[in-house]
Motif scaffolding. Sequence first.
Motif, PDB file in Angstrom:
ATOM      1  N   ASP A 119      15.265  13.150  -2.166  1.00 43.01           N
ATOM      2  CA  ASP A 119      13.844  11.969  -2.404  1.00 43.01           C
ATOM      3  C   ASP A 119      13.360  11.635  -0.867  1.00 43.01           C
ATOM      4  OD1 ASP A 119      12.538  10.079  -2.452  1.00 43.01           O
ATOM      5  OD2 ASP A 119      13.941   8.773  -4.120  1.00 43.01           O
ATOM      6  N   ALA A 120      11.929  11.998  -0.805  1.00 46.88           N
ATOM      7  CA  ALA A 120      11.227  11.611   0.377  1.00 46.88           C
ATOM      8  C   ALA A 120      10.947  10.422   0.931  1.00 46.88           C
ATOM      9  CB  ALA A 120       9.713  11.991   0.330  1.00 46.88           C
ATOM     10  N   ASN A 121      12.014   9.061   0.444  1.00 44.31           N
ATOM     11  CA  ASN A 121      11.599   8.133   0.453  1.00 44.31           C
ATOM     12  C   ASN A 121      12.041   7.419   1.919  1.00 44.31           C
ATOM     13  OD1 ASN A 121      10.532   5.255  -0.752  1.00 44.31           O
ATOM     14  ND2 ASN A 121      12.671   5.109  -0.027  1.00 44.31           N
ATOM     15  N   TRP A 122      13.126   8.355   1.463  1.00 48.64           N
ATOM     16  CA  TRP A 122      14.122   7.831   3.310  1.00 48.64           C
ATOM     17  C   TRP A 122      13.733   7.649   4.547  1.00 48.64           C
ATOM     18  CZ3 TRP A 122      16.572   4.932   0.190  1.00 48.64           C
ATOM     19  CH2 TRP A 122      17.510   5.225  -1.144  1.00 48.64           C
ATOM     20  N   ASP A 123      12.449   8.822   4.819  1.00 49.55           N
ATOM     21  CA  ASP A 123      12.223   9.043   6.052  1.00 49.55           C
ATOM     22  C   ASP A 123      10.915   8.068   6.073  1.00 49.55           C
ATOM     23  OD1 ASP A 123      10.308   9.782   8.058  1.00 49.55           O
ATOM     24  OD2 ASP A 123      10.832  12.720   7.654  1.00 49.55           O
ATOM     25  N   PRO A 124      10.721   7.144   6.696  1.00 51.30           N
ATOM     26  CA  PRO A 124       9.651   6.168   7.389  1.00 51.30           C
ATOM     27  C   PRO A 124       8.346   6.659   7.826  1.00 51.30           C
ATOM     28  CG  PRO A 124      11.344   5.949   9.169  1.00 51.30           C
ATOM     29  CD  PRO A 124      12.084   6.833   7.921  1.00 51.30           C
ATOM     30  N   LEU A 125       8.106   7.570   8.134  1.00 48.36           N
ATOM     31  CA  LEU A 125       7.157   8.219   9.111  1.00 48.36           C
ATOM     32  C   LEU A 125       6.375   9.940   7.770  1.00 48.36           C
ATOM     33  CD1 LEU A 125       7.810   8.784  12.818  1.00 48.36           C
ATOM     34  CD2 LEU A 125       6.940   7.288  11.906  1.00 48.36           C
ATOM     35  N   ASN A 126       7.140  10.037   7.008  1.00 46.60           N
ATOM     36  CA  ASN A 126       6.644  12.209   6.283  1.00 46.60           C
ATOM     37  C   ASN A 126       7.616  11.414   4.672  1.00 46.60           C
ATOM     38  OD1 ASN A 126       6.022  13.417   8.508  1.00 46.60           O
ATOM     39  ND2 ASN A 126       7.891  13.030   9.112  1.00 46.60           N
ATOM     40  N   GLY A 127       6.801  10.529   4.293  1.00 44.58           N
ATOM     41  CA  GLY A 127       7.323  10.852   2.454  1.00 44.58           C
ATOM     42  C   GLY A 127       6.550   8.955   2.236  1.00 44.58           C
ATOM     43  N   GLY A 128       7.035   8.580   1.577  1.00 44.81           N
ATOM     44  CA  GLY A 128       6.455   7.520   0.527  1.00 44.81           C
ATOM     45  C   GLY A 128       7.137   6.257   1.300  1.00 44.81           C
ATOM     46  N   ARG A 129       5.795   5.291   1.140  1.00 42.37           N
ATOM     47  CA  ARG A 129       6.042   4.247   1.896  1.00 42.37           C
ATOM     48  C   ARG A 129       5.724   2.969   1.479  1.00 42.37           C
ATOM     49  NH1 ARG A 129       3.784   3.514   7.963  1.00 42.37           N
ATOM     50  NH2 ARG A 129       4.984   4.776   7.789  1.00 42.37           N
ATOM     51  N   LEU A 130       5.854   1.943   0.984  1.00 39.44           N
ATOM     52  CA  LEU A 130       5.717   0.774   0.216  1.00 39.44           C
ATOM     53  C   LEU A 130       5.543  -0.099   0.841  1.00 39.44           C
ATOM     54  CD1 LEU A 130       5.554  -0.310  -2.924  1.00 39.44           C
ATOM     55  CD2 LEU A 130       8.069  -1.968  -1.993  1.00 39.44           C
ATOM     56  N   THR A 131       3.919  -0.762   1.290  1.00 41.67           N
ATOM     57  CA  THR A 131       4.124  -1.806   1.865  1.00 41.67           C
ATOM     58  C   THR A 131       3.364  -3.561   0.750  1.00 41.67           C
ATOM     59  OG1 THR A 131       1.483  -0.956   1.601  1.00 41.67           O
ATOM     60  CG2 THR A 131       2.789  -0.502   3.723  1.00 41.67           C
ATOM     61  N   VAL A 132       3.618  -4.387   1.176  1.00 43.46           N
ATOM     62  CA  VAL A 132       3.253  -5.090   0.705  1.00 43.46           C
ATOM     63  C   VAL A 132       2.479  -6.175   1.424  1.00 43.46           C
ATOM     64  CG1 VAL A 132       3.773  -7.759  -0.566  1.00 43.46           C
ATOM     65  CG2 VAL A 132       4.943  -5.574  -0.602  1.00 43.46           C
ATOM     66  N   GLU A 133       0.982  -7.038   0.632  1.00 45.46           N
ATOM     67  CA  GLU A 133       0.529  -7.593   2.261  1.00 45.46           C
ATOM     68  C   GLU A 133       0.175  -8.835   2.006  1.00 45.46           C
ATOM     69  OE1 GLU A 133      -2.462  -4.421   3.190  1.00 45.46           O
ATOM     70  OE2 GLU A 133      -0.902  -2.532   4.144  1.00 45.46           O
ATOM     71  N   PRO A 134       0.956  -9.956   1.729  1.00 42.29           N
ATOM     72  CA  PRO A 134      -0.287 -11.045   1.506  1.00 42.29           C
ATOM     73  C   PRO A 134      -1.588 -11.422   2.685  1.00 42.29           C
ATOM     74  CG  PRO A 134       2.129 -11.494   2.289  1.00 42.29           C
ATOM     75  CD  PRO A 134       1.822  -9.960   2.430  1.00 42.29           C
ATOM     76  N   PRO A 135      -1.887 -12.653   2.439  1.00 41.73           N
ATOM     77  CA  PRO A 135      -2.999 -13.284   2.779  1.00 41.73           C
ATOM     78  C   PRO A 135      -2.667 -12.715   4.807  1.00 41.73           C
ATOM     79  CG  PRO A 135      -2.899 -14.080   1.719  1.00 41.73           C
ATOM     80  CD  PRO A 135      -1.448 -13.478   1.147  1.00 41.73           C
ATOM     81  N   ASP A 136      -1.267 -13.580   4.798  1.00 43.19           N
ATOM     82  CA  ASP A 136      -0.588 -13.864   6.275  1.00 43.19           C
ATOM     83  C   ASP A 136       0.095 -13.262   7.560  1.00 43.19           C
ATOM     84  OD1 ASP A 136       1.686 -13.603   5.118  1.00 43.19           O
ATOM     85  OD2 ASP A 136       2.520 -15.493   5.997  1.00 43.19           O
ATOM     86  N   GLY A 137       0.047 -11.383   6.882  1.00 48.57           N
ATOM     87  CA  GLY A 137       0.290 -10.097   7.282  1.00 48.57           C
ATOM     88  C   GLY A 137       0.995  -9.301   6.440  1.00 48.57           C
ATOM     89  N   PRO A 138       1.192  -7.803   6.787  1.00 53.71           N
ATOM     90  CA  PRO A 138       2.508  -7.668   6.319  1.00 53.71           C
ATOM     91  C   PRO A 138       3.928  -8.006   6.234  1.00 53.71           C
ATOM     92  CG  PRO A 138       1.229  -6.260   7.857  1.00 53.71           C
ATOM     93  CD  PRO A 138       1.083  -7.748   7.635  1.00 53.71           C
ATOM     94  N   ALA A 139       4.841  -8.045   4.716  1.00 54.46           N
ATOM     95  CA  ALA A 139       5.961  -8.673   4.550  1.00 54.46           C
ATOM     96  C   ALA A 139       6.534  -7.756   5.104  1.00 54.46           C
ATOM     97  CB  ALA A 139       6.367  -8.110   3.111  1.00 54.46           C
ATOM     98  N   VAL A 140       7.801  -7.930   5.250  1.00 48.05           N
ATOM     99  CA  VAL A 140       9.447  -6.839   5.911  1.00 48.05           C
ATOM    100  C   VAL A 140      10.140  -6.695   4.648  1.00 48.05           C
ATOM    101  CG1 VAL A 140      11.532  -7.299   7.484  1.00 48.05           C
ATOM    102  CG2 VAL A 140       9.010  -8.835   8.106  1.00 48.05           C
ATOM    103  N   LEU A 141       9.941  -5.842   4.576  1.00 47.68           N
ATOM    104  CA  LEU A 141      10.815  -4.871   3.415  1.00 47.68           C
ATOM    105  C   LEU A 141      12.851  -4.924   4.313  1.00 47.68           C
ATOM    106  CD1 LEU A 141       7.629  -5.415   2.182  1.00 47.68           C
ATOM    107  CD2 LEU A 141       8.733  -3.444   0.770  1.00 47.68           C
ATOM    108  N   ALA A 142      13.771  -4.814   3.279  1.00 48.94           N
ATOM    109  CA  ALA A 142      14.985  -4.483   3.513  1.00 48.94           C
ATOM    110  C   ALA A 142      14.247  -2.579   3.468  1.00 48.94           C
ATOM    111  CB  ALA A 142      15.377  -4.795   3.266  1.00 48.94           C
TER     112      ALA A 142
END
Length: 216
Positions: A80-103
Amino acid sequence: MLHAFRLAAVICAVLPCAALAHPHVFVDVSLTLRYDAQGRLAGIDEVWAYDELYSLLMLTEAGVEGTVDPGQMAALRGLDANWDPLNGGRLTVEPPDGPAVLAQPRHLSTQWQGNRMVTRRRHALSPPVAGDGPVFVRVYDPTYYVDFAMPSQVVIQGRAGCQASLQSGQTRGQDDAYAATLRAALAQELDRAGPDDVQVDIGAVGADSIAVSCGR
């Protein structure tokens, strides 16, 4: 990573750069937004359904032949490509005050459904995000090797009165970003005074997103 761009820059001298900017893997995404008792967005469950061709390639790479049984799914989890933070899927969550931190995402399941491999994972937001919104959720590949089809609808758990809508991106922007990245890599090769690596975030340019807002 830079050596890949050296080759790409040489190719770019002969062929139009934009012709190289296209995905090779296609994934349909499903999302479940999980709100806590305080009405905050606390986690997201993410489902990837890989296209049939790439699913077959993953079976071949894992050495799986014939009918896929539950015991063979373990061999597919590491592909599963998800585990590579540079090459693969990236999930981002962006509220008004800046990107959220995901574990780091937690794997939930890997299944074979029809002719496709389907993987599920859970992301926790630390800290949770205020749920009143608006919040924008995206799934994309920074290198644009994988094309993620965002869902037109998402499942919302734990809070009523929320609306989610698909915001379509512009694929042309990804072509332009690809060409710009190649030009930057070539310029760096000609002048080594720059940084040692070229940041790649092509997929973020023009990617689809889910806009979520909840009533107070």
